[in-house]
Design a protein around this motif. Structure first.
Motif, PDB file in Angstrom:
ATOM      1  N   THR A  12      10.581 132.208  10.495  1.00  0.00           N
ATOM      2  CA  THR A  12       9.282 132.106   9.833  1.00  0.00           C
ATOM      3  C   THR A  12       9.234 133.152   8.732  1.00  0.00           C
ATOM      4  O   THR A  12      10.102 134.028   8.653  1.00  0.00           O
ATOM      5  CB  THR A  12       8.124 132.353  10.818  1.00  0.00           C
ATOM      6  N   GLY A  13       8.227 133.102   7.903  1.00  0.00           N
ATOM      7  CA  GLY A  13       8.076 134.088   6.832  1.00  0.00           C
ATOM      8  C   GLY A  13       7.399 135.345   7.334  1.00  0.00           C
ATOM      9  O   GLY A  13       6.561 135.301   8.231  1.00  0.00           O
ATOM     10  N   GLY A  14       7.780 136.475   6.779  1.00  0.00           N
ATOM     11  CA  GLY A  14       7.175 137.756   7.110  1.00  0.00           C
ATOM     12  C   GLY A  14       7.551 138.776   6.046  1.00  0.00           C
ATOM     13  O   GLY A  14       8.122 138.421   5.016  1.00  0.00           O
ATOM     14  N   ASN A  15       7.231 140.016   6.295  1.00  0.00           N
ATOM     15  CA  ASN A  15       7.547 141.094   5.354  1.00  0.00           C
ATOM     16  C   ASN A  15       8.193 142.253   6.084  1.00  0.00           C
ATOM     17  O   ASN A  15       7.899 142.491   7.257  1.00  0.00           O
ATOM     18  CB  ASN A  15       6.286 141.597   4.646  1.00  0.00           C
ATOM     19  N   VAL A  16       9.049 142.985   5.390  1.00  0.00           N
ATOM     20  CA  VAL A  16       9.650 144.212   5.917  1.00  0.00           C
ATOM     21  C   VAL A  16       9.550 145.306   4.867  1.00  0.00           C
ATOM     22  O   VAL A  16       9.427 145.027   3.670  1.00  0.00           O
ATOM     23  CB  VAL A  16      11.138 144.006   6.318  1.00  0.00           C
ATOM     24  N   TRP A  17       9.590 146.534   5.313  1.00  0.00           N
ATOM     25  CA  TRP A  17       9.614 147.690   4.412  1.00  0.00           C
ATOM     26  C   TRP A  17      11.066 148.021   4.082  1.00  0.00           C
ATOM     27  O   TRP A  17      11.907 148.054   4.982  1.00  0.00           O
ATOM     28  CB  TRP A  17       8.977 148.910   5.072  1.00  0.00           C
ATOM     29  N   VAL A  18      11.366 148.273   2.815  1.00  0.00           N
ATOM     30  CA  VAL A  18      12.699 148.707   2.410  1.00  0.00           C
ATOM     31  C   VAL A  18      12.542 149.972   1.583  1.00  0.00           C
ATOM     32  O   VAL A  18      11.859 149.982   0.553  1.00  0.00           O
ATOM     33  CB  VAL A  18      13.449 147.620   1.598  1.00  0.00           C
ATOM     34  N   ASP A  52       7.261 154.260  -6.850  1.00  0.00           N
ATOM     35  CA  ASP A  52       7.837 154.899  -5.666  1.00  0.00           C
ATOM     36  C   ASP A  52       9.181 154.265  -5.349  1.00  0.00           C
ATOM     37  O   ASP A  52       9.708 153.488  -6.143  1.00  0.00           O
ATOM     38  CB  ASP A  52       6.877 154.818  -4.474  1.00  0.00           C
ATOM     39  N   ASN A  53       9.707 154.568  -4.187  1.00  0.00           N
ATOM     40  CA  ASN A  53      11.031 154.092  -3.775  1.00  0.00           C
ATOM     41  C   ASN A  53      10.964 153.068  -2.652  1.00  0.00           C
ATOM     42  O   ASN A  53      11.922 152.875  -1.922  1.00  0.00           O
ATOM     43  CB  ASN A  53      11.887 155.287  -3.337  1.00  0.00           C
ATOM     44  N   VAL A  54       9.819 152.384  -2.506  1.00  0.00           N
ATOM     45  CA  VAL A  54       9.591 151.476  -1.386  1.00  0.00           C
ATOM     46  C   VAL A  54       9.163 150.099  -1.902  1.00  0.00           C
ATOM     47  O   VAL A  54       8.368 150.001  -2.830  1.00  0.00           O
ATOM     48  CB  VAL A  54       8.482 152.028  -0.458  1.00  0.00           C
ATOM     49  N   ILE A  55       9.705 149.043  -1.265  1.00  0.00           N
ATOM     50  CA  ILE A  55       9.227 147.688  -1.526  1.00  0.00           C
ATOM     51  C   ILE A  55       8.871 147.039  -0.194  1.00  0.00           C
ATOM     52  O   ILE A  55       9.294 147.496   0.869  1.00  0.00           O
ATOM     53  CB  ILE A  55      10.257 146.829  -2.293  1.00  0.00           C
ATOM     54  N   TYR A  56       8.078 145.988  -0.250  1.00  0.00           N
ATOM     55  CA  TYR A  56       7.629 145.254   0.941  1.00  0.00           C
ATOM     56  C   TYR A  56       7.854 143.760   0.703  1.00  0.00           C
ATOM     57  O   TYR A  56       6.913 142.984   0.550  1.00  0.00           O
ATOM     58  CB  TYR A  56       6.154 145.578   1.184  1.00  0.00           C
ATOM     59  N   PRO A  57       9.134 143.345   0.626  1.00  0.00           N
ATOM     60  CA  PRO A  57       9.424 141.957   0.259  1.00  0.00           C
ATOM     61  C   PRO A  57       9.115 140.936   1.352  1.00  0.00           C
ATOM     62  O   PRO A  57       9.176 141.234   2.535  1.00  0.00           O
ATOM     63  CB  PRO A  57      10.928 141.985  -0.018  1.00  0.00           C
ATOM     64  N   ARG A  58       8.797 139.731   0.909  1.00  0.00           N
ATOM     65  CA  ARG A  58       8.647 138.589   1.819  1.00  0.00           C
ATOM     66  C   ARG A  58      10.052 138.129   2.186  1.00  0.00           C
ATOM     67  O   ARG A  58      10.903 137.948   1.315  1.00  0.00           O
ATOM     68  CB  ARG A  58       7.896 137.464   1.116  1.00  0.00           C
ATOM     69  N   VAL A  59      10.318 138.006   3.476  1.00  0.00           N
ATOM     70  CA  VAL A  59      11.646 137.648   3.982  1.00  0.00           C
ATOM     71  C   VAL A  59      11.519 136.613   5.095  1.00  0.00           C
ATOM     72  O   VAL A  59      10.435 136.369   5.608  1.00  0.00           O
ATOM     73  CB  VAL A  59      12.414 138.884   4.520  1.00  0.00           C
ATOM     74  N   ARG A  60      12.644 136.054   5.485  1.00  0.00           N
ATOM     75  CA  ARG A  60      12.718 135.180   6.652  1.00  0.00           C
ATOM     76  C   ARG A  60      12.893 136.066   7.880  1.00  0.00           C
ATOM     77  O   ARG A  60      13.747 136.948   7.862  1.00  0.00           O
ATOM     78  CB  ARG A  60      13.908 134.237   6.524  1.00  0.00           C
ATOM     79  N   VAL A  61      12.093 135.848   8.929  1.00  0.00           N
ATOM     80  CA  VAL A  61      12.203 136.656  10.143  1.00  0.00           C
ATOM     81  C   VAL A  61      12.373 135.748  11.358  1.00  0.00           C
ATOM     82  O   VAL A  61      11.968 134.592  11.339  1.00  0.00           O
ATOM     83  CB  VAL A  61      10.977 137.580  10.357  1.00  0.00           C
ATOM     84  N   GLY A  62      12.985 136.288  12.396  1.00  0.00           N
ATOM     85  CA  GLY A  62      13.157 135.554  13.642  1.00  0.00           C
ATOM     86  C   GLY A  62      14.543 134.955  13.767  1.00  0.00           C
ATOM     87  O   GLY A  62      15.457 135.271  13.004  1.00  0.00           O
TER      88      GLY A  62
END
Length: 103
Positions: A12-18, A52-62
């Protein structure tokens, strides 16, 4: 008689911190901007993600999730000199939304 096999759970779709550390700046300095995309699934602003040095991209999770994050960092040195870092890729296979990765 054939056995019953449960269907694989789809992603499913979600977000992660990078988070990108300053060690990614080959000539020194710190990360101040990021150009990024996750396959053809999501991407940052065309002008880059600055501040800043952080992104919060939409990714596939699960289950079955597989993402290739392509990025180029912008580094700032001496308070005024900004330069482009190396274009790189990372593979992300998050099992849930909200995870944090540091590169």
């Amino acid at each position: 008689m054939f056995g019953m096999v449960a269907p694989a759970q789809a992603w499913t779709g979600g977000n992660v911190w990078v988070n990108f550390g300053s060690w990614n700046c080959p000539a020194g300095g710190s990360v101040v901007g990021i150009y990024w995309a996750v396959d053809a699934y999501s991407s940052g602003p065309a002008t880059g993600d600055w501040g800043d040095n952080v992104i919060y991209p939409r990714v596939r999770v699960g289950s079955g999730s597989f993402n290739t994050l392509s990025y180029q960092l912008m580094c700032k040195k001496w308070g005024w000199y900004t330069y482009r870092g190396v274009v790189s890729q990372r593979t992300l296979t998050p099992y849930k939304s909200g995870l944090s990765y540091t590169y």
